[in-house]
Design an enzyme around this catalytic site. Structure first.
Site: not given
Ligand SMILES: Cc1cc2nc3c(=O)[nH]c(=O)nc-3n(C[C@H](O)[C@H](O)[C@H](O)COP(=O)(O)OP(=O)(O)OC[C@H]3O[C@@H](n4cnc5c(N)ncnc54)[C@H](O)[C@@H]3O)c2cc1C
Length: 385
Positions: A89, A128, A154, A175, A363, A365
């Site tokens: 990645d 997200s 990570t 952008k 996620t 979703q």
């Molecule tokens: C173990 C681990 C390793 C990771 N490694 C990296 C990394 O190396 N680099 C990096 O940049 N990121 C990394 N991440 C971050 C990861 O990409 C985010 O945790 C993920 O994108 C979800 O964002 P959030 O945790 O802020 O949840 P949120 O976006 O706040 O979501 C919370 C809940 O709301 C739901 N939700 C949000 N928006 C919507 C929508 N439009 N419609 C329906 N449901 C929705 C989600 O599905 C979820 O159930 C890592 C995460 C974990 C847990």
């Protein structure tokens, strides 16, 4: 890659997984300590070079082999599979978009496993909705000055070089995002704390702090404003990789459950002979086979087409494989009864580990949202449209 070479690499990976990774898996989970010796072992075997062109010290880039490696490593340890595959990645944006001097400086070390690269997009307020990042990069003469806070990186606490996404234009939405390569020793850049997670322990997930961190302007990847595109380029592979790890863990959990069910006797016979339990294991087996087929189909589509339909298949493969793995590992715990909850058996760890696969790289979703958008804009993804 030629099939004979791929088979040879996978045999090497199986040996590493069996002899080095599997015996350490429980201890890595318990201690939450990064297994640097295993990272070195993978580097010595040339496994990180698979993402990197030969002219920069690698043996790749190759599309399918790293995904197959992840799946096999995850059968032994999901944490180590993530530690390994996160390199892909992180180095793909460097391979695709870095100026030559950065490739020459960093890629040979990454290929050898002596430099650990990280990918940092997420922030406390932008998960997200990755386009909502607020970390900024301001051009000042021959430098960029980066300020902000990143989360969930990570391998962050053990990382040497970081692909960091920041806004160079706050008004321009996606952008306005640009990508940068930030070496660990950059003044103003601080590695924050590691999260204390439910699963994938031993794979550090780290906060990063940028307080007027200054990097040379020639450490930008691509043009200003291309950062979001650069981040998205490797997303299909990242999702297929997440599915690969989920399938690997699910298969390992199912193997434990089946062998336990053949040994454990209740009501005078092995529990696998009780239809209720047999059906549970049969469901898991069918679920795993179906998820695996979809993953293989998605890999072929992404490798050959790289269009929106292929991306939709990558999203479906990630969704289906990670949901299947959650169910299969939970049912494996059920099949072991009380022993399933005991750390003397690996299935409770596997159940904890796969939860994260439903969350990162989009996620469940978000995958459904992407599939839904395709239905709305194009139609069913099954035939040529
Ligand atoms: C173990 C681990 C390793 C990771 N490694 C990296 C990394 O190396 N680099 C990096 O940049 N990121 C990394 N991440 C971050 C990861 O990409 C985010 O945790 C993920 O994108 C979800 O964002 P959030 O945790 O802020 O949840 P949120 O976006 O706040 O979501 C919370 C809940 O709301 C739901 N939700 C949000 N928006 C919507 C929508 N439009 N419609 C329906 N449901 C929705 C989600 O599905 C979820 O159930 C890592 C995460 C974990 C847990």
């Amino acid at each position: 890659m030629d099939a004979a070479l791929q088979t040879q690499i996978l045999e090497t990976v199986d040996k590493l997984a069996r002899e080095r990774v599997l015996p350490r898996a429980a201890e890595i989970d318990r201690s939450d300590a990064f297994p640097r010796d295993l990272y070195k072992a993978a580097g010595d075997l040339g496994l990180f070079g698979i993402w990197i062109p030969e002219e920069f010290g690698g043996t790749g880039p190759d599309f399918a082999t790293p995904l197959l490696i992840s799946e096999r490593l995850a059968r032994a340890s999901a944490s180590f599979a993530l530690i390994y595959s996160n390199c892909g990645d992180a180095c793909t944006p460097i391979v695709h978009s870095a100026p030559r001097h950065l490739k020459e400086r960093y890629l040979p070390g990454i290929a050898a496993g002596t430099l650990i690269p990280c990918f940092s997009l997420s922030e406390p307020g932008a998960g997200s909705d990755a386009g909502a990042i607020t970390t900024s990069a301001r051009r000042v003469g021959d430098e960029y000055v980066i300020t902000g806070r990143k989360s969930w990186c990570t391998n962050g606490s053990v990382g040497d070089v970081f692909v960091v996404f920041a806004k160079t234009d706050r008004e321009a939405g996606n952008k306005g995002v640009s990508a940068f390569l930030v070496p660990r020793n950059t003044p103003g850049f601080t590695i924050g704390r590691d999260e204390d997670l439910l699963g994938l322990r031993g794979s550090p997930t780290t906060q990063l702090l940028f307080d007027e961190a200054r990097i040379p302007a020639d450490h930008r990847l691509g043009e200003e404003g291309e950062g979001f595109k650069i981040a998205m380029v490797c997303l299909d592979e990242a999702r297929l990789n997440c599915a690969a790890m989920a399938l690997g863990v699910a298969q390992a959990a199912l193997e434990v459950a089946v062998s336990y069910a053949k040994e454990r006797v209740q009501f005078g016979k092995p529990i696998i002979q009780h239809q209720g339990l047999q059906f549970l294991l049969a469901d898991s087996t069918a679920r795993l086979a179906a998820a695996r087929s979809l993953w293989e189909q998605a890999m072929t589509l992404v490798e050959t087409r790289r269009d929106r339909r292929a991306s939709t298949f990558a999203a479906m493969a990630k969704l289906v494989a990670t949901e299947a793995a959650m169910q299969i590992t939970t049912d494996a715990v059920q099949a072991l009864g009380g022993s399933g909850l005991s750390r003397d058996f690996p299935v409770e760890r596997m159940m904890r580990d796969v939860k994260a696969f439903q969350i990162f790289d989009g996620t469940s979703q978000i995958q459904k949202m992407l599939i839904g958008r395709y239905l709305e804009k194009v139609g069913l993804p099954f035939a040529e449209t």
